[in-house]
Structure formats: structure tokens, C-alpha cells
Design a protein around this motif. Structure first.
Motif, PDB file in Angstrom:
ATOM      1  N   ALA A 287       4.928  51.920  11.466  1.00  0.00           N
ATOM      2  CA  ALA A 287       5.624  50.860  10.720  1.00  0.00           C
ATOM      3  C   ALA A 287       5.265  49.470  11.248  1.00  0.00           C
ATOM      4  O   ALA A 287       5.878  48.480  10.857  1.00  0.00           O
ATOM      5  N   GLY A 288       4.261  49.395  12.126  1.00  0.00           N
ATOM      6  CA  GLY A 288       3.808  48.112  12.659  1.00  0.00           C
ATOM      7  C   GLY A 288       4.624  47.699  13.878  1.00  0.00           C
ATOM      8  O   GLY A 288       5.646  48.314  14.204  1.00  0.00           O
ATOM      9  N   SER A 289       4.154  46.655  14.559  1.00  0.00           N
ATOM     10  CA  SER A 289       4.782  46.207  15.808  1.00  0.00           C
ATOM     11  C   SER A 289       6.289  45.987  15.628  1.00  0.00           C
ATOM     12  O   SER A 289       7.112  46.510  16.389  1.00  0.00           O
ATOM     13  N   THR A 292       8.144  49.531  13.850  1.00  0.00           N
ATOM     14  CA  THR A 292       8.288  50.679  14.741  1.00  0.00           C
ATOM     15  C   THR A 292       9.244  50.362  15.893  1.00  0.00           C
ATOM     16  O   THR A 292      10.129  51.150  16.213  1.00  0.00           O
ATOM     17  N   THR A 293       9.086  49.182  16.484  1.00  0.00           N
ATOM     18  CA  THR A 293       9.959  48.815  17.607  1.00  0.00           C
ATOM     19  C   THR A 293      11.419  48.766  17.148  1.00  0.00           C
ATOM     20  O   THR A 293      12.316  49.261  17.834  1.00  0.00           O
ATOM     21  N   ALA A 294      11.654  48.179  15.980  1.00  0.00           N
ATOM     22  CA  ALA A 294      13.026  48.079  15.468  1.00  0.00           C
ATOM     23  C   ALA A 294      13.630  49.465  15.281  1.00  0.00           C
ATOM     24  O   ALA A 294      14.765  49.722  15.715  1.00  0.00           O
ATOM     25  N   LEU A 295      12.873  50.373  14.666  1.00  0.00           N
ATOM     26  CA  LEU A 295      13.414  51.708  14.395  1.00  0.00           C
ATOM     27  C   LEU A 295      13.730  52.460  15.684  1.00  0.00           C
ATOM     28  O   LEU A 295      14.758  53.135  15.794  1.00  0.00           O
ATOM     29  N   LEU A 296      12.858  52.318  16.678  1.00  0.00           N
ATOM     30  CA  LEU A 296      13.086  53.027  17.938  1.00  0.00           C
ATOM     31  C   LEU A 296      14.284  52.454  18.680  1.00  0.00           C
ATOM     32  O   LEU A 296      15.144  53.189  19.164  1.00  0.00           O
ATOM     33  N   MET A 478       1.373  55.055  16.402  1.00  0.00           N
ATOM     34  CA  MET A 478      -0.009  54.885  15.944  1.00  0.00           C
ATOM     35  C   MET A 478      -0.411  53.432  15.684  1.00  0.00           C
ATOM     36  O   MET A 478      -1.554  53.181  15.348  1.00  0.00           O
ATOM     37  N   ASP A 479       0.499  52.485  15.736  1.00  0.00           N
ATOM     38  CA  ASP A 479       0.210  51.162  15.145  1.00  0.00           C
ATOM     39  C   ASP A 479       0.060  50.048  16.178  1.00  0.00           C
ATOM     40  O   ASP A 479      -0.101  50.300  17.375  1.00  0.00           O
ATOM     41  N   GLY A 480       0.142  48.822  15.704  1.00  0.00           N
ATOM     42  CA  GLY A 480      -0.064  47.639  16.542  1.00  0.00           C
ATOM     43  C   GLY A 480       0.949  47.479  17.664  1.00  0.00           C
ATOM     44  O   GLY A 480       0.747  46.652  18.556  1.00  0.00           O
TER      45      GLY A 480
END
Ligand code: FDA
Length: 511
Positions: A287-289, A292-296, A478-480
Motif C-alpha cells: 500500500a506504499g510507504s 502500509t505503515t498506517a495499516l500496520l 513489498m513496497d517503498g
């Protein structure tokens, strides 16, 4: 609603996700991809008159949920339109505005196609800075196998001579000459745009895209976004399903080690029309930097992923992104950069080896009123990382990022403009270019614009060396977000190469 169980779910459809999807599907695995933005191909089929908007005439599809354009240089800033889940999103923090591509294809829909491999020493240095040591053997593998694979995968091309010498790239040729005069090193920048198509555009044989002010709000032709490369190949296997307008809002680990995803299916006003729950055996995050960080972080606070490593949220950076511009109103005697400028950049200037002012400056087009205006996206090194936290009350990602992170970026940009003004291009009676305060009021420099958000779930810190999230099995990044804040060059080739490397290892060891 129970959305069902899937062996593999991939969140997002940007570079990292698309690589995972193609590799897994080619191996015969069934894959479900969830994407919050629109499927623009489907949208076109339903709205045959729709075209991605030019920079000069943005309509509602240009912008994620805003009534006016959010572009850094608002060539079409008079436009007003209805809110819509458009293709370019801007997320504003106090000291930085982050731009993101939305829809099937992620950032590839809106980006400038610059396809650049980072300097090997700096790539090693930036990981070393966070305490992750990439060995020579690992770096060899990156530079002999995975960067070439990523370049091929995205469709990298060097701009051919006839295109470089056309009037559409006079801005780049003049920019390079000024840079040389000012003591900077010229750099040829490959692009993934289809230059054969551009040649036909120039000849007037096909509709214009790069030559008709298309970029940042999507390109209708010519650009090899992911729907023409990785995602196309992934879908061709018959093993991939993409669900657009599906927003992942929370992740939970189940007792049996499977993952549960809470989803909102949204309409074009970003309103939930249905909520769904999906489960899967293996989960890939792309989901991008920021995404992905927000979801985690959110899932950690909510308890669904409570074992997440303390490094999640750390080591964020804007890749040193700083816009800078110079111009002259007294243009008599100055060389024109041309009124017609292709939107796809192909040249840059490097000062990367200067210990005092290391940077790379992309020579950016100004397709409107750019004849006597120079525009640059400067990519600086990072001195200090930003850090994310999650605010459950307001349901939003917070970012610690302020002037102390960007002061040296502004200084470098001002140094660059000074040198360019002093040495590059002199008009009659000695008139010079000066910092373009009309476009960027703070001395022709804007360090708040970020096209390249990087970091938050860094490889080797929050994950193992192959993107496996620490504390969990079968959960992969997998992303930035894997890159610690800075690369010295535009990032998607590196994101693609890291994803190629991770998925190779994951397929051979975890399946
Ligand atoms: P990416 O952002 O591509 O994809 C993430 C996807 O996940 C998106 O489709 C998003 O909608 C989706 N998503 C997010 N949250 C979700 C959720 N909760 N549920 C479901 N889906 C979710 N780089 C470069 O190398 N060369 C260049 O020329 C440029 N130029 C450029 C111009 C502009 C205007 C921008 C905005 C960016 C660039 N870039 C660039 C940057 C480049 O596009 C960027 O680094 C990559 O797209 C990042 O790839 P990722 O895979 O990390 O995520």
C-alpha cells in the motif's frame, strides 16, 4: 459481509504489489489484489468520453477528494470540480505535502516515468545508516540481477537521439548546457515512456500525451504504467483478481495463523457502501510507504497485530525532494527553452559527489510558460529521519517532520539556483535568471513537496532482509516502506528491484 478465504491477498496495486502478483501468478498461485482507488480502464469503458486530464485543464478525476487541483504547480489552478476519488492524492502534514497515485497501477499512473538506478555506494550507505549491512555479495546480486530485471520489467528506455534533439526537449538541452556551464555533471535519465509512440506524436500521427501536457493526472497514451507491464502480465496468467474500490482498514492475525482483513468497499465519494471481511493464508503489503505503515501501526494499536516490531513507523524520509525554479522576465537575448515541452523528463544534473552540497537535480519540463523558466526537482541526501505514529482518535497517521529535517535541502537548492543563475545563460546587457518567487514565494524553493515518500517498515529493521515482517509468519512487505527515507534518485526501480529480490526468496523458501 464475509468476502471469503483466499490463499494469497496482496494489498495495493503499485510497484511492489504488481511484482509480487506477477511472480506468484506465474508460478500458478491464485492471487487477490485489493486496491482502494478506481480501476481506470473499467471507468473508461463505462464513460467512453473520459480521458485523464491534462495538467492545464484538470477535472474531477484528476484529484482525490478535493474540489480544486492540488498540483504543486497549479497550471490549471482556476479549475473547480466535484469531489471524486481521482487519480492524484495529496496528503498534507505540517511541513510536507505527500503526493500519491490512486487506482489500479498506484504511483505508476501519475509519475514522470524516470527510471533510475541508485548509486551503489549510496544504496549501501543509506541502509548502513540505520544499522543494516548489505554485504558485497548482496549488492552484487542487486546490481547484476535485480536492478536489470526491474529495468526490463518496467520497460526502461534511453531517450533516442532524434527525440532528444527534437524541439520537445530543447528545455532539457538548454538545461544541460546551463548545468555544465555552472559546473554540474550532466546525467542521461532513462524513462519508461514509449519513445516510438512519442515519435509518432511528434509526427502528428497519433494523439499526443507527453507532448500534450499529460502527466501527474494520468497519461492516456504512451506511458508504460503498471497496467501495461507487470499487472498486464499478472492478469494474463488468469490467476489474478483485482478488486478496485476496496479499502483495507484493519488487519488481524487469527489464532490459526491466517490473517483477517477488514475492508470497506467505497463509492466515488470515498464513502463505505459495504463492509467485508476477507481471510488469507499469506498476506503481501504493497500500500506504499504511507499506506502500509498506517495499516500496520493502526492494527498494532487495535490489537490485531500486537506483536509488531518497534521499528515500524521509523526511518521515514521525503527522498530529499525539493522543488526549485528560476526565471527571467527580461528574456531578450536569452535562449528560449521552447514553448513546446514533453512532460517526460530525460536529463538531470548531478552534484552528488560534492561533500558539502550533494544532490541530483532533475531537469523538469514546464509545458506552459516555460520558455524562460527553469524548473527542477532536486533529490537530496537525508540527514535525519522522520517518524510516524498513529492517532486512533482521529484515525490518522501522524508524521514527525519539520524544518530540522529539511534545512540542508533548502540550502542545497539555493546553492544550486545561485550557481545556475550566475553561470548559466546570460541575456543581452548581462541580464540573468533569478530565483522564481512568482512560482515559489520562498526564494524560488519549495521543500514541502514530496513525490517520493520512503520508509516506515524498513528492510532489515522492521522486517528480515527479505521483507518478512518481524514477529509474524506469512506477512510480507513489498513496497517503498522498505527503503530508509532516501535513495539519491527517483525510487520506483529500486522498489521494483527489492520486490523482485524478496519475492524470489519468499517463493523458494516459504511455498
Ligand atoms: P504505490 O504508491 O505505487 O502503490 C500503493 C497502492 O496501494 C496505491 O495504488 C494505493 O491506492 C493503494 N493503497 C493504499 N492504501 C490502501 C488501502 N488501505 N487499501 C487498499 N489499497 C491501498 N518515481 C520514479 O522513480 N520516477 C519518477 O519519474 C517519479 N515521478 C513521480 C511523479 C509524481 C507526481 C508522483 C506522485 C510520484 C512519482 N514517483 C516517481 C514516485 C513513484 O511513483 C513511487 O515511488 C512509487 O509509485 C511507489 O511505489 P509503491 O509500490 O511503494 O506504492
Amino acid at each position: 459481509k464475509n468476502g471469503g478465504h483466499y490463499p494469497i491477498i496482496i494489498v495495493g496495486t503499485g510497484y511492489g504489489s504488481a511484482v509480487a502478483a506477477e511472480r506468484l501468478a506465474t508460478q500458478g498461485h491464485k492471487v487477490l489484489m485489493l486496491e482502494v482507488g478506481l480501476d481506470w480502464k473499467g471507468y473508461k469503458q463505462q464513460n467512453p468520453d473520459f480521458k485523464f486530464h491534462k495538467m492545464t485543464f484538470p477535472g474531477k478525476e484528476s484529484t482525490w477528494m478535493n474540489k480544486k487541483p492540488q498540483a504543486p504547480i497549479e497550471l490549471g489552478n482556476m479549475a473547480r470540480f466535484d469531489e471524486f476519488t481521482g487519480v492524484l492524492q495529496r496528503i498534507d502534514y505540517e511541513h510536507v505535502k505527500v503526493y500519491l497515485g490512486k487506482g489500479v497501477g498506484g504511483g505508476s499512473l501519475v509519475n514522470g516515468g524516470m527510471t533510475v538506478v541508485p548509486d551503489r555506494n549510496y544504496f549501501q550507505e543509506i541502509y548502513h545508516k540505520v544499522g543494516v549491512e548489505l554485504s558485497d555479495a548482496e549488492l552484487d546480486e542487486f546490481y547484476t540481477i535485480y536492478f536489470p530485471r526491474a529495468n526490463d520489467g518496467v520497460g526502461k528506455q534511453d531517450a533516442p537521439e532524434d527525440i532528444v534533439n527534437s524541439k520537445w526537449y530543447k528545455f532539457a538541452r538548454v538545461g544541460v548546457q546551463e548545468g555544465i556551464d555552472a559546473g554540474f555533471e550532466p546525467v542521461d535519465v532513462p524513462n519508461l515512456y514509449d519513445f516510438d509512440y512519442m515519435r509518432k506524436e511528434i509526427a502528428g500521427e497519433v494523439p499526443g500525451s507527453a507532448t500534450d501536457k499529460e502527466v501527474i493526472y494520468g497519461n492516456n497514451y504512451g506511458k508504460r504504467d503498471l497496467t501495461k507491464t507487470y499487472l498486464k502480465r499478472a492478469l494474463a496468467t488468469g490467476n489474478v483478481t483485482i478488486m478496485p474500490q476496496h479499502k483495507v482498514v484493519e488487519i488481524k492475525e487469527n489464532f490459526d495463523g491466517t490473517y483477517q482483513l477488514e475492508i470497506e468497499q467505497i463509492d466515488t465519494l470515498d464513502r463505505a457502501v459495504e463492509t467485508k471481511t476477507f481471510t488469507c493464508d499469506k498476506l503481501f503489503m504493497g500500500a506504499g510507504s504511507l499506506g502500509t505503515t498506517a495499516l500496520l501501526l493502526k492494527s498494532k494499536l487495535k490489537g490485531g497485530l500486537s506483536k509488531i516490531d518497534a521499528n515500524v513507523g521509523k526511518y521515514w524520509g521525503n527522498n530529499g525532494n525539493t522543488m526549485a525554479s528560476r526565471n527571467t522576465l527580461n528574456f531578450i537575448g536569452h535562449t528560449s527553452r521552447g514553448l513546446k515541452q514533453s512532460t517526460m523528463p530525460i536529463r538531470g544534473l548531478s552534484n552528488f559527489d560534492d561533500p558539502e552540497h550533494p544532490f541530483f537535480a532533475e531537469i523538469a519540463p514546464m509545458p506552459v510558460m516555460g520558455a524562460y523558466t527553469g524548473l527542477y526537482l532536486i533529490v537530496n541526501k537525508l540527514k535525519k529521519f522522520g517518524e510516524f505514529s498513529y492517532d486512533l482518535t482521529n484515525d490518522e497517521l501522524k508524521l514527525d517532520w519539520n524544518e530540522s529535517h529539511t534545512a540542508h535541502m533548502r540550502k542545497n537548492a539555493e546553492f544550486f539556483l545561485d550557481r545556475m543563475n550566475e553561470h548559466g545563460s546570460k541575456g543581452w546587457f548581462g541580464s540573468k535568471f533569478s530565483n522564481n518567487k512568482m512560482l515559489m514565494p520562498k526564494n524560488g524553493v519549495d521543500e514541502s513537496i514530496c513525490y517520493h515518500p520512503l520508509g516506515g517498515v524498513v528492510l532489515g529493521k522492521a522486517t528480515d532482509l527479505y521483507g518478512r515482517l518481524k514477529g509474524y509468519k506469512n506477512l510480507y512487505i513489498m513496497d517503498g516502506s522498505l527503503i530508509p527515507g532516501s535513495l539519491g534518485v527517483n525510487p520506483y526501480v529500486t522498489i521494483t528491484a527489492i520486490a523482485e529480490r524478496n519475492i524470489d526468496k519468499i517463493i523458494s523458501q516459504d511455498f
